[in-house]
Write a protein that holds these residues in place. Structure first.
Motif, PDB file in Angstrom:
ATOM      1  N   THR A 180       0.828  -1.206   0.000  1.00 33.80           N
ATOM      2  CA  THR A 180       0.000   0.000   0.000  1.00 33.80           C
ATOM      3  C   THR A 180       0.861   1.254   0.000  1.00 33.80           C
ATOM      4  O   THR A 180       0.627   2.189  -0.780  1.00 33.80           O
ATOM      5  N   ALA A 181       1.842   1.288   0.863  1.00 37.12           N
ATOM      6  CA  ALA A 181       2.681   2.478   0.997  1.00 37.12           C
ATOM      7  C   ALA A 181       3.439   2.775  -0.292  1.00 37.12           C
ATOM      8  O   ALA A 181       3.540   3.939  -0.710  1.00 37.12           O
ATOM      9  N   ILE A 182       3.960   1.743  -0.940  1.00 39.86           N
ATOM     10  CA  ILE A 182       4.717   1.947  -2.175  1.00 39.86           C
ATOM     11  C   ILE A 182       3.816   2.506  -3.267  1.00 39.86           C
ATOM     12  O   ILE A 182       4.185   3.434  -3.996  1.00 39.86           O
ATOM     13  N   ALA A 183       2.607   1.950  -3.397  1.00 42.23           N
ATOM     14  CA  ALA A 183       1.693   2.423  -4.429  1.00 42.23           C
ATOM     15  C   ALA A 183       1.289   3.882  -4.189  1.00 42.23           C
ATOM     16  O   ALA A 183       1.276   4.698  -5.118  1.00 42.23           O
ATOM     17  N   ILE A 184       0.958   4.220  -2.940  1.00 43.04           N
ATOM     18  CA  ILE A 184       0.543   5.596  -2.635  1.00 43.04           C
ATOM     19  C   ILE A 184       1.701   6.563  -2.850  1.00 43.04           C
ATOM     20  O   ILE A 184       1.538   7.639  -3.443  1.00 43.04           O
ATOM     21  N   ALA A 185       2.890   6.182  -2.394  1.00 43.23           N
ATOM     22  CA  ALA A 185       4.053   7.051  -2.577  1.00 43.23           C
ATOM     23  C   ALA A 185       4.350   7.273  -4.055  1.00 43.23           C
ATOM     24  O   ALA A 185       4.678   8.390  -4.475  1.00 43.23           O
ATOM     25  N   ALA A 186       4.222   6.233  -4.868  1.00 39.13           N
ATOM     26  CA  ALA A 186       4.498   6.352  -6.302  1.00 39.13           C
ATOM     27  C   ALA A 186       3.505   7.300  -6.976  1.00 39.13           C
ATOM     28  O   ALA A 186       3.884   8.093  -7.845  1.00 39.13           O
ATOM     29  N   VAL A 187       2.237   7.209  -6.585  1.00 40.74           N
ATOM     30  CA  VAL A 187       1.226   8.115  -7.151  1.00 40.74           C
ATOM     31  C   VAL A 187       1.536   9.560  -6.780  1.00 40.74           C
ATOM     32  O   VAL A 187       1.482  10.473  -7.626  1.00 40.74           O
ATOM     33  N   VAL A 188       1.872   9.799  -5.520  1.00 47.25           N
ATOM     34  CA  VAL A 188       2.184  11.161  -5.063  1.00 47.25           C
ATOM     35  C   VAL A 188       3.410  11.690  -5.794  1.00 47.25           C
ATOM     36  O   VAL A 188       3.434  12.839  -6.286  1.00 47.25           O
ATOM     37  N   ILE A 189       4.463  10.874  -5.891  1.00 42.80           N
ATOM     38  CA  ILE A 189       5.698  11.309  -6.546  1.00 42.80           C
ATOM     39  C   ILE A 189       5.436  11.670  -8.009  1.00 42.80           C
ATOM     40  O   ILE A 189       5.898  12.692  -8.512  1.00 42.80           O
ATOM     41  N   PHE A 190       4.651  10.829  -8.688  1.00 45.57           N
ATOM     42  CA  PHE A 190       4.423  11.064 -10.113  1.00 45.57           C
ATOM     43  C   PHE A 190       3.601  12.327 -10.358  1.00 45.57           C
ATOM     44  O   PHE A 190       4.001  13.212 -11.118  1.00 45.57           O
ATOM     45  N   PHE A 191       2.441  12.437  -9.707  1.00 45.03           N
ATOM     46  CA  PHE A 191       1.542  13.537 -10.033  1.00 45.03           C
ATOM     47  C   PHE A 191       1.961  14.861  -9.379  1.00 45.03           C
ATOM     48  O   PHE A 191       1.714  15.935  -9.930  1.00 45.03           O
ATOM     49  N   ALA A 192       2.602  14.786  -8.203  1.00 43.87           N
ATOM     50  CA  ALA A 192       2.990  16.028  -7.525  1.00 43.87           C
ATOM     51  C   ALA A 192       4.327  16.554  -8.014  1.00 43.87           C
ATOM     52  O   ALA A 192       4.560  17.777  -7.985  1.00 43.87           O
ATOM     53  N   LEU A 193       5.198  15.671  -8.494  1.00 41.89           N
ATOM     54  CA  LEU A 193       6.553  16.112  -8.826  1.00 41.89           C
ATOM     55  C   LEU A 193       6.981  15.750 -10.248  1.00 41.89           C
ATOM     56  O   LEU A 193       7.195  16.620 -11.083  1.00 41.89           O
ATOM     57  N   SER A 194       7.086  14.471 -10.533  1.00 38.06           N
ATOM     58  CA  SER A 194       7.683  14.040 -11.797  1.00 38.06           C
ATOM     59  C   SER A 194       6.915  14.539 -13.005  1.00 38.06           C
ATOM     60  O   SER A 194       7.506  14.970 -14.002  1.00 38.06           O
ATOM     61  N   PHE A 195       5.604  14.464 -12.956  1.00 41.34           N
ATOM     62  CA  PHE A 195       4.778  14.858 -14.100  1.00 41.34           C
ATOM     63  C   PHE A 195       4.978  16.337 -14.434  1.00 41.34           C
ATOM     64  O   PHE A 195       4.803  16.756 -15.581  1.00 41.34           O
ATOM     65  N   HIS A 196       5.375  17.121 -13.454  1.00 44.05           N
ATOM     66  CA  HIS A 196       5.588  18.561 -13.661  1.00 44.05           C
ATOM     67  C   HIS A 196       7.062  18.899 -13.868  1.00 44.05           C
ATOM     68  O   HIS A 196       7.435  20.075 -13.882  1.00 44.05           O
ATOM     69  N   GLY A 197       7.889  17.875 -14.022  1.00 52.35           N
ATOM     70  CA  GLY A 197       9.296  18.106 -14.328  1.00 52.35           C
ATOM     71  C   GLY A 197      10.196  18.318 -13.138  1.00 52.35           C
ATOM     72  O   GLY A 197      11.387  18.631 -13.317  1.00 52.35           O
ATOM     73  N   ALA A 198       9.681  18.159 -11.932  1.00 56.54           N
ATOM     74  CA  ALA A 198      10.512  18.363 -10.734  1.00 56.54           C
ATOM     75  C   ALA A 198      11.425  17.153 -10.531  1.00 56.54           C
ATOM     76  O   ALA A 198      10.948  16.027 -10.397  1.00 56.54           O
ATOM     77  N   ARG A 199      12.709  17.384 -10.542  1.00 58.52           N
ATOM     78  CA  ARG A 199      13.676  16.302 -10.406  1.00 58.52           C
ATOM     79  C   ARG A 199      14.733  16.659  -9.362  1.00 58.52           C
ATOM     80  O   ARG A 199      15.037  17.839  -9.139  1.00 58.52           O
ATOM     81  N   VAL A 200      15.294  15.649  -8.720  1.00 59.33           N
ATOM     82  CA  VAL A 200      16.457  15.838  -7.852  1.00 59.33           C
ATOM     83  C   VAL A 200      17.674  15.454  -8.679  1.00 59.33           C
ATOM     84  O   VAL A 200      17.924  14.272  -8.933  1.00 59.33           O
ATOM     85  N   ARG A 201      18.399  16.449  -9.151  1.00 56.04           N
ATOM     86  CA  ARG A 201      19.497  16.208 -10.085  1.00 56.04           C
ATOM     87  C   ARG A 201      20.821  16.107  -9.331  1.00 56.04           C
ATOM     88  O   ARG A 201      21.380  17.117  -8.901  1.00 56.04           O
ATOM     89  N   TRP A 202      21.291  14.891  -9.163  1.00 55.23           N
ATOM     90  CA  TRP A 202      22.606  14.646  -8.567  1.00 55.23           C
ATOM     91  C   TRP A 202      23.021  13.225  -8.911  1.00 55.23           C
ATOM     92  O   TRP A 202      22.244  12.449  -9.468  1.00 55.23           O
ATOM     93  N   ILE A 203      24.209  12.866  -8.605  1.00 56.87           N
ATOM     94  CA  ILE A 203      24.755  11.590  -9.046  1.00 56.87           C
ATOM     95  C   ILE A 203      24.006  10.396  -8.464  1.00 56.87           C
ATOM     96  O   ILE A 203      23.964   9.324  -9.045  1.00 56.87           O
ATOM     97  N   GLY A 204      23.353  10.608  -7.312  1.00 55.82           N
ATOM     98  CA  GLY A 204      22.608   9.508  -6.712  1.00 55.82           C
ATOM     99  C   GLY A 204      21.398   9.082  -7.518  1.00 55.82           C
ATOM    100  O   GLY A 204      20.855   7.989  -7.317  1.00 55.82           O
TER     101      GLY A 204
END
Length: 855
Positions: free
Chosen positions: A799-823
């Protein structure tokens, strides 16, 4: 339904019980054991032991003998049946002295009568007894307005989330266990705050709030949402037909074509599931291991008795299951942000390849991106750990057999690659892409005409198709598993199949009753009106009509015969593959066999092959999912007709939602299905599907595996797979049932062997440790603790993984927000761009000369 704390079998005899002989073990001191010790010895709940002792007092010795003989006949080769219990039953049956002087062996006979009563008046499996009650409250509501409303809500949610992330590598999905947990507070809130609101609907009195939120309502919600988990297979056909990078045929953008195809395949699967109930649902040996997690959570959430249980560190644990779920899911939600977004290097922890990223041998063996993944610490991401099997849900022997098969597959890849078999040394070691004879990616457009059909002249002027060592291994193990399923089912389940056909035939005859073949739970279900077979036949007819309409109504250039011949193939394989799935929790996907036959039948037409595969294989996959749901209703005593209507309604709604989301993916997500897509929507499953479409469809099986073709020798896997279960059967038939060799499962080993391409060993072996910790260490030492918390932890993490993935995608990734570093971009060298062991000289190519390919 009886509410009780699950107790799962512990095969170790209590210290107070002598084990000097088979006769002494259940007799000596058995009467002097405490109730909890007897429960541990028999692998049962204390209440079940009391019921069994009560029933045994009225059980005649000869009747106990007949029951024991019947149990031995049914479970002699059953890997899920307690091997020590089987040996005790055999010693009882094979000792005539017990019956000649019954008074002299009164204690022994009493112990065996108790065990026989337990196994015949309840489920013969400890895992099932642990979570499924042996009583039923016929007055408890199931198909209430409350259940339908909450259920349909989750149908929409699961269809949306699972379809959206189905093209991600690795994929993320919500399952039935997640719905169980999320639906519970909604049902309780409805129970508390909604008015009764009585009204009449279609002549029946209904209540908006029927009172207490019951386990049956809860399970009906789970069944409806579980339908949404099985996404329509039409998505593969639409993606590969529509997208420009694949076949680029614009008619696939038609919503009418998409939804007609989706409904046809889903309804056909539902109809097949209903017709196979007497093979896959009613028999007790069909335990459906993955379903037990759902049932256990259902029981746990409605169990208001928060008793303390002994656990690790010599402590008593009283935390409620729901509180543990909240704690575990919150912890995993927070943690998943690290491998899922902040430090993605933790997801595939490729530390060995980072040491020398340009060292080909090192990256080929240990690499997690482009290599074989032989890495001792490959991941810190639970989503990777559970990619092939959920180690907390399936029995440990399944996880170990799968891992063994994956290991054998890895050895085969290494041997093939370093010997340059089939020119694999010129190609990357582990990818599901296809290549031309100059080691460049295969351009399918170079061999097709404007209708997407094979142009022989273009083909002869271009190149045969070549696949990597990992893909060759993938197909070899797939070929082997298909024939192994047939011989395994014939050897180990022949009597079960015969009983199923007899039961099905008797269901059409009013003068025949089938009580003798019914297990305890089936007898409890007999008080409810059954959903007759003809209801499911009607669904099959509707599905066929929709399938014919999809094939004939759009320019597929395919014969409607793909519908009928595909369904004929599905009918053959539903029962044997269903038995494997129902007993082990591992689904044998025979998509490659459907591709092989479909490509040979109509060569040169990839879409025709895909349609044949859809009706020949996918309907079986859907049928098994629906059968699993029918078993959930069977366990919880949900009236069959209510289960029927909730499943068919959820099927239709899910098809529309998934099709709509698929159109959003294709039209709105940038760079969908491209390598390196920023949100990991690289479509590994779609790419494998496209590869198969070209191999088996555009080229046809004749050009790839026929006489004189490149990969003809791979067909030897079929007889090898057929022979292995036979050899294993006669090798182990005289061994004690407790021997380690009897824990080998031929079909599961082959299933583990085809987990490669593009995935690797790093996606498989991390499941070993949590499987051993859960099923071997904790389960054997802390039975009540394991039963109370094991499935809850698994569901909380998912459950936690699915909810976190939805939040990450729609709140951040879909809008181009990225953490840009070697990690988040640590790969370089051969793990960034795939390397090969051998290099072609400029202008050269391997294999047969141009214009001389197999036609």
């Amino acid at each position: 339904m009886d509410e009780k704390t699950p107790v799962v079998e512990d095969t170790r005899p209590p210290e107070s019980v002598s084990t000097s002989s088979q006769h002494e073990s259940p007799a000596q001191g058995f009467a002097g054991l405490s109730l909890s010790e007897k429960a541990t010895f028999l692998g049962a709940n204390p209440e079940d032991v009391l019921d069994a002792e009560e029933a045994s007092r009225t059980l005649d010795t000869q009747d106990a003998l007949k029951r024991a003989q019947h149990l031995i006949q049914l479970h002699e080769h059953d890997p899920n049946f307690n091997s020590q219990s089987l040996e005790r039953l055999q010693s009882f049956v094979n000792e005539p002295g017990l019956f000649e002087k019954p008074d002299a062996h009164a204690g022994l006979l009493s112990a065996f009568k108790t065990e026989v009563s337990l196994l015949t008046n309840n489920s013969p499996y400890a895992e099932v007894r642990a979570v499924v009650g042996n009583k039923d409250d016929v007055s408890a509501p199931a198909g209430s307005i409350r259940a339908w409303t909450i259920g349909m809500f989750f149908v929409v949610v699961l269809s949306f989330v699972n379809q959206l992330f189905s093209v991600r590598q690795p994929s993320i999905r919500l399952d039935a266990a997640v719905v169980q947990l999320l639906a519970f507070p909604l049902g309780k809130a409805w129970e508390r705050w909604m008015p009764v609101g009585e009204f009449t609907l279609l002549g029946a009195r209904c209540r908006l709030n029927p009172g207490k939120f019951t386990q049956k309502e809860h399970m009906l919600i789970s069944i409806m949402a579980n339908v949404a988990k099985g996404l329509p297979h039409s998505r593969f056909i639409i993606f590969t037909t529509w997208l420009k990078k694949y076949f680029n045929l614009p008619f696939a953008a038609s919503f009418g074509f998409q939804i007609t195809l989706a409904l046809s395949m889903n309804l056909m699967g539902f109809g097949l599931a209903g017709l196979t109930r007497r093979f896959l649902v009613y028999p007790s040996f069909c335990i459906w291991p993955r379903s037990l997690a759902t049932v256990a959570l259902n029981q746990s959430l409605h169990d208001e008795d928060h008793t303390k249980v002994p656990g690790p560190f010599k402590r008593l644990y009283s935390m409620s299951r729901y509180r543990l779920f909240l704690l575990a899911s919150t912890t995993m939600f927070v943690w998943f942000w690290f491998p899922g977004y902040i430090v993605s290097a933790l997801s595939l922890f490729n530390w060995l390849a980072w040491i020398a990223p340009s060292n080909f041998n090192l990256t080929a063996i240990t690499g997690l991106q482009k290599g074989l993944g032989f890495n001792p610490l490959p991941t810190m991401d639970w989503n990777i750990v559970t990619h092939n099997v959920d180690p907390l849900l399936v029995p440990a022997y399944v996880t170990f057999n799968m891992t063994l098969g994956a290991l054998l597959g890895g050895v085969a890849i290494i041997a093939m690659y370093w010997s340059n078999t089939y020119y694999t040394g010129y190609l990357p070691i582990n990818t599901n892409m296809m290549f031309a004879h100059n080691a460049t990616p295969y351009k399918v457009s170079a061999i097709l005409d404007h209708n997407g059909l094979l142009d022989e002249a273009k083909y002869q002027n271009y190149s045969p198709v070549y696949i990597t060592a990992a893909s060759i291994t993938y197909y070899i193990f797939f070929f082997a598993v298909y024939s192994a399923v047939i011989s395994y089912a014939a050897l180990y389940h022949w009597n079960d199949i015969k009983l199923g056909f007899s039961s099905l035939w008797n269901s059409f005859r009013r003068d025949k009753r089938d009580e003798a073949s019914k297990d305890f739970h089936t007898r409890l279900m007999s008080v409810y009106r059954e959903a007759p077979e003809w209801w499911y036949l009607v669904l099959n007819i509707i599905a066929i009509a929709l399938g014919v309409a999809a094939v004939a109504g759009w320019p597929t250039h395919s014969s409607v015969g793909v519908v009928f011949f595909g369904i004929a193939l599905a009918v053959i394989f539903t029962i044997p593959t269903g038995i494997i799935f129902a007993t082990t929790g591992i689904e044998v996907e025979y998509n490659v066999l459907a591709e092989f036959i479909g490509g040979a039948w109509q060569p040169g037409n990839a879409l025709a092959m895909n349609l044949f595969k859809g009706f020949g294989y996918v309907t079986v996959a859907h049928a098994l999912d629906f059968a699993n749901d029918l078993k959930l209703g069977h366990y919880l005593k949900v009236p069959p007709r209510q289960t029927f209507w909730c499943q068919i309604s959820a099927t239709v709604v899910s098809a529309f939602v998934c099709t709509a989301v698929m159109n959003f993916q294709i039209t709105k997500i940038p760079d969908i299905c491209e390598v390196g897509q920023k949100d990991k929507f690289s479509c590994p499953g779609i790419q494998s599907y496209f590869t198969a479409a070209v191999l088996f469809g555009s080229l046809g099986a004749r050009k790839v595996w026929g006489a004189g073709a490149q990969y003809t020798a791979m067909l030897a896997a079929f007889p090898v797979g057929l022979a292995f279960p036979i050899i294993y059967y006669y090798t182990t038939r005289r061994l004690p049932k407790t021997h380690w060799l009897t824990k080998i499962h031929p079909v599961i080993i082959f299933s583990g062997g085809h987990t490669w391409s593009p995935y690797n060993f790093g996606y498989m072996w991390p499941a070993l440790l949590p499987s051993w910790l859960s099923w071997v260490y904790i389960r054997r030492r802390y039975l009540a603790f394991w039963s109370k918390y094991n499935y809850v932890v698994s569901a909380a993490f998912s459950t936690a993984i699915a909810i976190a993935a939805v939040v990450i995608f729609f709140a951040l990734s879909f809008h181009g927000a990225r953490v840009r570093w070697i990690g988040n971009n640590p790969e370089s060298g051969c793990e960034s761009t795939a390397c090969t062991r051998l290099k072609l000289p400029p202008g050269e190519y391997f294999g047969p000369r141009i214009g001389t390919y197999v036609s």
